[in-house]
Enzyme design. Structure first.
Site, mmCIF file in Angstrom:
data_model
loop_
_atom_site.group_PDB
_atom_site.id
_atom_site.type_symbol
_atom_site.label_atom_id
_atom_site.label_comp_id
_atom_site.label_asym_id
_atom_site.label_seq_id
_atom_site.Cartn_x
_atom_site.Cartn_y
_atom_site.Cartn_z
ATOM 1 N N CYS A 136 0.758 -1.235 0.153
ATOM 2 C CA CYS A 136 -0.122 -0.012 0.071
ATOM 3 C C CYS A 136 0.831 1.476 0.020
ATOM 4 O O CYS A 136 0.402 2.502 0.115
ATOM 5 C CB CYS A 136 -0.825 0.088 1.142
ATOM 6 S SG CYS A 136 -2.128 -1.405 0.956
ATOM 7 N N HIS A 269 -1.575 8.223 6.240
ATOM 8 C CA HIS A 269 -2.268 6.793 5.534
ATOM 9 C C HIS A 269 -3.546 6.683 6.057
ATOM 10 O O HIS A 269 -4.539 6.639 5.361
ATOM 11 C CB HIS A 269 -1.434 5.769 5.783
ATOM 12 C CG HIS A 269 -1.483 4.472 5.146
ATOM 13 N ND1 HIS A 269 -1.767 4.513 3.978
ATOM 14 C CD2 HIS A 269 -1.786 3.171 5.565
ATOM 15 C CE1 HIS A 269 -2.078 3.453 3.343
ATOM 16 N NE2 HIS A 269 -2.032 2.510 4.350
ATOM 17 N N HIS A 304 -9.494 2.907 0.565
ATOM 18 C CA HIS A 304 -8.044 2.689 0.276
ATOM 19 C C HIS A 304 -7.950 2.256 -0.965
ATOM 20 O O HIS A 304 -8.098 1.247 -1.389
ATOM 21 C CB HIS A 304 -7.543 1.971 1.613
ATOM 22 C CG HIS A 304 -6.211 1.429 1.412
ATOM 23 N ND1 HIS A 304 -5.335 1.867 0.573
ATOM 24 C CD2 HIS A 304 -5.440 0.781 2.503
ATOM 25 C CE1 HIS A 304 -3.938 1.634 0.992
ATOM 26 N NE2 HIS A 304 -4.245 0.962 2.092
#
Lengths: 376, 213
Positions: A136, A269, A304
């Site tokens: 990620c 994040h 996400h």
């Protein structure tokens, strides 16, 4: 070392087909997380995701291609010799799914070399490009790589293209890890309960400042610092002491020759999982001490987006610096316990010129970028 | 490295002592972790007490497609069960680098590079760049690929297996190593100043430089 400008950006997210639309809807506190229609999500712990309206399969090809077509439509001409660095975690994962279900699918698209070759041809690049996969943090690492290539003189211009799709493969996996919030993710909220997956893309044209200015290009902002470090603690869970993220942030600030007092905003994040957000809180407290810097996460609004997350966040981060406004943290309601950084469901004004953007991922990777806005 | 399938990798092949993690890993991760373990052992760096800021980078063509297939079999209704969280956590090609980081206390950047080039040298190129930029003083660089097999016909990487090497800045290196690597301006990998066309040739050149041990 050459200064690294970002001279053009484009995004596509569940909130909109371009950065202006995404920005406007981010500021309004909207979310694109909504029921999934693309496949039957009924078996999983969450049935919502942030997906892009109207993506349609052409023949046996992946949805990644119409996503990229929309992303790159109208993008600025690329300078001669421009290099290509892509970032995706699962590429044409929908093609993989089709083939494994016995449906027609372009097998050559399954390795990432498939979309990479498509990109190079679509953009008319001589460079076949590379794809960076760091879970990620992939696109943050790709931007860092591109910045280092330019700063060291190995490239004058690099196009970073970031992309990932919503798929049953990904949704089922995070469901199996019990990492999804059925209600939609709530970053840095006391009651956060997991992430929402999303899809999207970003294109960032990065150039040597000297070369850009020689062409009369002022740029949108600069990448002035980057750093990456591994927790070396757990494959899927972040280190509770935030050691990797702390190190990545410190490396990025050192590269930028700035200190904690210079950072004016943080785009975290902020996945909305219990452990990620707690780890980030620990890391930010450790680096910034008692400073209270406006902080946000985009993931309640656009989900996400995996390998696209960092790239989209760079584009939005540069807009934040230009407009002196940090978008809301959609989904946020009640602050986490013992976390004093300002997180808000409303836009926050920011001053100064430096924004910190961070991502972390499976395999223990953490990456940080320091973005610098243009002077007024 | 050669094309085609490779034999299973067992814990006893890599670690003499019981290893809690290794047995749970799919084949792709085992191959990668084994290659890193062997490289560190050869460099005298396998044992550690404090974490080290060393990075890991590997090139691949097919990535962890074999693991993806294994995981997705648990997702398909005909797969007979629930999606496996253990397998899902290995469906990113970087995850074995994370396993290696944990096993050997390595805290530098970890990344996989998917590259259409057939020379299997992209990981080495990126590591050399990182060293020259001062990103790390030590990088483990290599290549990993496994054939997809009959589940997805037509994906056959030219090289299969895992291969890693430990790279250090020459000015910092105290090891009696396998020669000096460099990058030409055009991106060619040079061993002791001579260009090498692929990873296999690079390994041969390194072994020839070192001589019989």
């Amino acid at each position: 070392m050459s200064e690294v400008l970002i001279t053009a950006t484009a995004t596509i997210t569940g909130l909109g087909p371009d950065l202006d639309t995404t920005w406007r809807r981010l500021l309004a506190g909207e979310t694109a997380v909504r029921p999934i229609l693309r496949f039957d999500a009924g078996r999983y712990s969450a049935r919502n995701a942030s997906w892009i309206e109207g993506l349609e399969t052409r023949g046996d090809r992946s949805l990644l291609y119409p996503l990229l077509e929309r992303l790159l439509d109208g993008f600025v001409p690329l300078p001669p010799g421009c290099r290509l660095v892509a970032a995706t975690t699962k590429g044409c994962i929908d093609t993989f799914e089709r083939v494994r279900k016995g449906l027609p699918g372009a097998v050559d698209d399954i390795p990432v070399s498939g979309p990479l070759a498509w990109l190079a041809a679509r953009l008319g690049l001589d460079d076949p490009g590379v794809n960076v996969n760091s879970a990620c943090a992939s696109s943050t690492m790709a931007v860092a790589r591109a910045a280092a290539m330019i700063a060291s003189g190995r490239a004058d211009a690099v196009l970073v293209v970031c992309m990932d799709l919503v798929s049953e493969f990904i949704l089922s996996g995070f469901s199996s890890l019990q990492a999804l919030d059925p209600a939609g993710c709530r970053p840095f909220d006391r009651n956060r309960n997991g992430l929402s997956i999303g899809e999207g893309g970003a294109a960032l044209l990065m150039m040597s400042a000297e070369k850009a200015r020689g062409k009369g290009i002022r740029g949108i902002g600069s990448v002035v610092g980057w750093g990456a470090a591994n927790d070396a603690t757990h494959v899927t869970a972040p280190a509770r002491d935030g050691c990797g993220l702390i190190q990545a942030i410190r490396l990025a600030m050192a590269k930028a020759s700035i200190g904690p007092d210079d950072i004016s905003a943080i785009n975290a994040h902020g996945t909305g999982t219990v452990y990620n957000d707690a780890m980030e809180a620990t890391a930010f407290e450790s680096v910034f001490g008692s400073r209270r810097i406006p902080l946000n996460s985009l993931k309640g609004a656009i989900g996400h987006t995996m390998g696209a997350a960092g790239g989209i966040e760079v584009a939005v981060g540069l807009r934040s610096l230009a407009d002196r406004t940090l978008p809301p943290t959609t989904g946020f309601g009640e602050p986490m316990e013992r976390f004093g950084f300002p997180v808000s469901p409303l836009p926050q004004p920011i001053g100064g010129r430096y924004l910190l953007s961070t991502n972390s991922g499976f395999g223990g990777i953490n990456a940080a970028l320091v973005l610098k806005g243009n002077p007024e | 490295m050669t094309p085609g399938p490779i034999p299973p990798v067992n814990r006893e092949d890599v670690f003499p002592e019981p290893n809690l993690r290794f047995g749970r890993l799919p084949q792709y991760s085992r191959v990668g972790l084994a290659a890193i373990a062997f490289a560190l052992r050869d460099a005298g760096m396998e044992q550690w007490k404090t974490k080290r800021f060393a990075g890991l980078v590997a090139s691949t063509r097919a990535g962890c497609l074999v693991t993806d297939i294994e995981y997705y079999n648990t997702v398909l209704p005909g797969g007979g069960g629930l999606p496996s969280p253990n397998l899902f956590s290995s469906t990113l090609p970087t995850c074995f680098l994370g396993e290696a980081a944990i096993q050997f206390g390595l805290t530098g950047p970890t990344l996989i590079v998917n590259d259409p080039a057939k020379d299997a040298l992209s990981g080495v190129r990126m590591a050399l760049e990182s060293l020259s930029w001062g990103e790390c003083g030590t990088m483990l660089a290599g290549h990993i690929d496994l054939p997809a097999g009959p589940a997805i016909p037509g994906i056959s990487p030219p090289w299969t297996g895992g291969l890693f090497m430990v790279l250090e800045n020459a000015r910092d290196s105290i090891a009696n190593g396998y020669g000096t690597l460099d990058l030409s301006d055009g991106g060619a990998v040079l061993h002791n100043g001579i260009g090498v066309p692929g990873l296999n040739e690079l390994v041969r050149a390194c072994l020839a430089f070192r001589g019989p041990s």
